[in-house]
Design an enzyme around this catalytic site. Sequence first.
Site, PDB file in Angstrom:
ATOM      1  N   THR A  61       1.502  -3.939   2.904  1.00  0.00           N
ATOM      2  CA  THR A  61       1.668  -5.361   2.908  1.00  0.00           C
ATOM      3  C   THR A  61       1.160  -6.029   1.600  1.00  0.00           C
ATOM      4  O   THR A  61       0.214  -5.569   1.054  1.00  0.00           O
ATOM      5  CB  THR A  61       1.141  -6.188   3.907  1.00  0.00           C
ATOM      6  OG1 THR A  61      -0.178  -6.229   3.922  1.00  0.00           O
ATOM      7  CG2 THR A  61       1.292  -5.636   5.332  1.00  0.00           C
TER       8      THR A  61
ATOM      9  N   SER B 123       0.766  -1.126  -0.108  1.00  0.00           N
ATOM     10  CA  SER B 123       0.156  -0.018  -0.008  1.00  0.00           C
ATOM     11  C   SER B 123       0.836   1.128   0.121  1.00  0.00           C
ATOM     12  O   SER B 123       0.391   2.238  -0.164  1.00  0.00           O
ATOM     13  CB  SER B 123      -1.031  -0.175   1.215  1.00  0.00           C
ATOM     14  OG  SER B 123      -2.304  -0.594   0.989  1.00  0.00           O
TER      15      SER B 123
END
Length: 364
Positions: free
Chosen positions: A320, A81
């Site tokens: 992640t 992200s």
Amino acid sequence: MSIHRLVTGAAVALATFAVAAPTHAADTKAELKTLVKEDGYPAALASTRTAGGRVTNTTAGVGNLKTRERVPVDGEVRIGSNTKTFTAVVVLQLVKEGKLELDAPVERYLPGLIPNGANISLRQLLNHTSGLPNYTNFLAEGLLPYQHWYAEPRTLLDIALKDKPTHEPGAAFAYSNTNYLVAGLIVEAITHRPIGEQITNRIIRPLNLKRTYFPTPGEERLRGPHPHGYHHDDPALPLTDVSVQDPSFGWAAGQMVSTPSELNRFFVALVNGRLLPPNLMREMLTTVPAPDFGEQARYGLGMVTRPLACGGLSYGHGGTITGYSTTNAATDDGRAAAVAVTNLPRTQEQHRRIEAVVERALCD
């Protein structure tokens, strides 16, 4: 994937903790070894930057569980992200050029595509207050079946729109990868060029980030030296090597690759005004409470801010994706720290331990 938040309820953002500052850079190395030993990550990598620009790269663990090879120093990792911040910068640069307006409705740029698009603004996409449901909820039952799954952005949007909105536009903060999926579609609709190309030409090349890239369609292998990433959907089963994977389900919300030091360089450059003019930096840093990211965290336009135990704010995002988790932040005086591990943290406490390493490095 979590792409910072894999599925509903699996927050990757971390709270800020009052911790003592380490006395020297060797402490970061020791802390990485502790993460590997206590939380079971195959590898941990860190890059820290002082206000004066001194960079220290450290590693712990092994880069490949099969061969036991060393972890490449400042190796490439999938940054999940953190991609959102790159996408937000592109959007804000298009605002600067007069091609987009932050408070214009999505309907103006993607007519007929998004239900209630007339009432959702571009700003609400970027600060996660749109209410759009999170398309990555479909991954709740496991990631490994999708390791080599290629997905077009419109396929991901169709998945998202099967669910109901989480709230009315502007009523609350609810982290959703769909917001940045739609932002990427808007960039492509306005520029008539791929979002990855826009990120490359507007950010990566001007900052001379040689090991940061947006993988091309179908590109599953990391290009440079990297630690292998690992995952298991069932903790009772052995880890699976997921270094080779299709990251397309991340797209504008989480597809990118970088190294810890280059990620720091990007955030320092951004916070120091090298990518956006002051008025648009103020927009980026106009924040809303973001409890998913911790009690004192706030979310702007692709940017998370948190108070530091040593004073001031940190600016970053984190992210992640299958096999890799990155926690990172920078300060307005040029300090930065990034820690990447090669398996997803399983508990909030594990998230907190990584965040504490980053904060200690920033407060050194």
